[in-house]
Design an enzyme around this catalytic site. Sequence first.
Site, PDB file in Angstrom:
ATOM      1  N   HIS A 111     126.333  81.296  19.312  1.00  0.00           N
ATOM      2  CA  HIS A 111     126.779  80.184  20.154  1.00  0.00           C
ATOM      3  C   HIS A 111     127.470  80.693  21.410  1.00  0.00           C
ATOM      4  CE1 HIS A 111     131.017  80.767  19.190  1.00  0.00           C
ATOM      5  NE2 HIS A 111     130.641  80.965  17.942  1.00  0.00           N
ATOM      6  N   GLY A 112     127.530  79.838  22.427  1.00  0.00           N
ATOM      7  CA  GLY A 112     128.218  80.177  23.665  1.00  0.00           C
ATOM      8  C   GLY A 112     129.729  80.192  23.487  1.00  0.00           C
TER       9      GLY A 112
ATOM     10  N   THR B 168     133.522  79.427  23.361  1.00  0.00           N
ATOM     11  CA  THR B 168     134.272  78.195  23.098  1.00  0.00           C
ATOM     12  C   THR B 168     135.684  78.337  23.662  1.00  0.00           C
ATOM     13  OG1 THR B 168     135.189  78.935  20.987  1.00  0.00           O
ATOM     14  CG2 THR B 168     133.007  77.873  20.926  1.00  0.00           C
TER      15      THR B 168
ATOM     16  N   ASN C 220     137.368  80.874  21.554  1.00  0.00           N
ATOM     17  CA  ASN C 220     136.967  82.247  21.887  1.00  0.00           C
ATOM     18  C   ASN C 220     137.792  82.745  23.072  1.00  0.00           C
ATOM     19  OD1 ASN C 220     133.426  81.633  21.366  1.00  0.00           O
ATOM     20  ND2 ASN C 220     134.864  82.541  19.924  1.00  0.00           N
TER      21      ASN C 220
ATOM     22  N   ARG D 277     129.871  73.985  17.560  1.00  0.00           N
ATOM     23  CA  ARG D 277     129.647  74.921  18.667  1.00  0.00           C
ATOM     24  C   ARG D 277     128.243  75.525  18.617  1.00  0.00           C
ATOM     25  NH1 ARG D 277     133.250  77.168  14.945  1.00  0.00           N
ATOM     26  NH2 ARG D 277     132.913  79.324  14.282  1.00  0.00           N
TER      27      ARG D 277
ATOM     28  N   GLU E 131     129.646  80.092  10.108  1.00  0.00           N
ATOM     29  CA  GLU E 131     130.435  81.309  10.307  1.00  0.00           C
ATOM     30  C   GLU E 131     131.183  81.672   9.030  1.00  0.00           C
ATOM     31  OE1 GLU E 131     130.633  84.084  11.386  1.00  0.00           O
ATOM     32  OE2 GLU E 131     131.626  84.074  13.339  1.00  0.00           O
TER      33      GLU E 131
ATOM     34  N   GLY F  82     129.099  84.732  15.630  1.00  0.00           N
ATOM     35  CA  GLY F  82     129.260  86.160  15.867  1.00  0.00           C
ATOM     36  C   GLY F  82     129.145  87.028  14.626  1.00  0.00           C
ATOM     37  N   ILE F  83     129.920  86.729  13.593  1.00  0.00           N
ATOM     38  CA  ILE F  83     129.899  87.563  12.392  1.00  0.00           C
ATOM     39  C   ILE F  83     128.635  87.285  11.584  1.00  0.00           C
ATOM     40  CG2 ILE F  83     131.164  88.257  10.314  1.00  0.00           C
ATOM     41  CD1 ILE F  83     132.581  88.858  13.026  1.00  0.00           C
TER      42      ILE F  83
END
Length: 191
Positions: A9-10, A12, A15, A60, A84, A148-149
């Site tokens: 995802h882009g 947030t 983030n 997200r 996630e 990410g993970i």
Amino acid sequence: MPPLYILRHGQTVWNAEHRIQGRLDSPLTAEGKAQARAQNNILRGLDLKGFQAFCSPQGRAFHTASIALEGLVPAVHTDPRLAEIFVGAWEGLRRDELVVDRPVDESEESALDLYERAPGGEGFQGLHARCTAFLADLQGPSVLVTHGITSRMLRLIILGKDIAEIGMLPGGQGVVYHLEDGEMHRLTIGA
């Protein structure tokens, strides 16, 4: 394993604040929406005929998928196994608020082991089992929009690497990872 394109995802709001999201959510920033549009531009240059699309049900990721896959696939299916990693008591906290035994800088790679050590969290073994089950159910070429993970874990499994090597895999928002025949390629605009 069928050919896959894996997207994170882009960016947030959380983030940008270096806040751990896990199963919680925060909206995409303007930069995050631009990253999803960049992914759409990358994917538009590929032949996705016959590809299915799967996405984490988290906001997200779903918002990213709606931008990145617009006009490219007939439907996007959600699957909770693409969510996630759950980080228990640390969800919603900034990295600098955690009480840990060593300094953690703001880089994503520095924080990877936090996801393994989070009190009450899922841990890498749990995430590995969840991702393995998802991949075993894939029926053909697919585009996956995740986190990410979780993205790293999916790629780690596909590449036949040990969980301990998760930190060796690159992250990144606004990029697309192509996995086919045991190889991974990072696709970016202009590459």
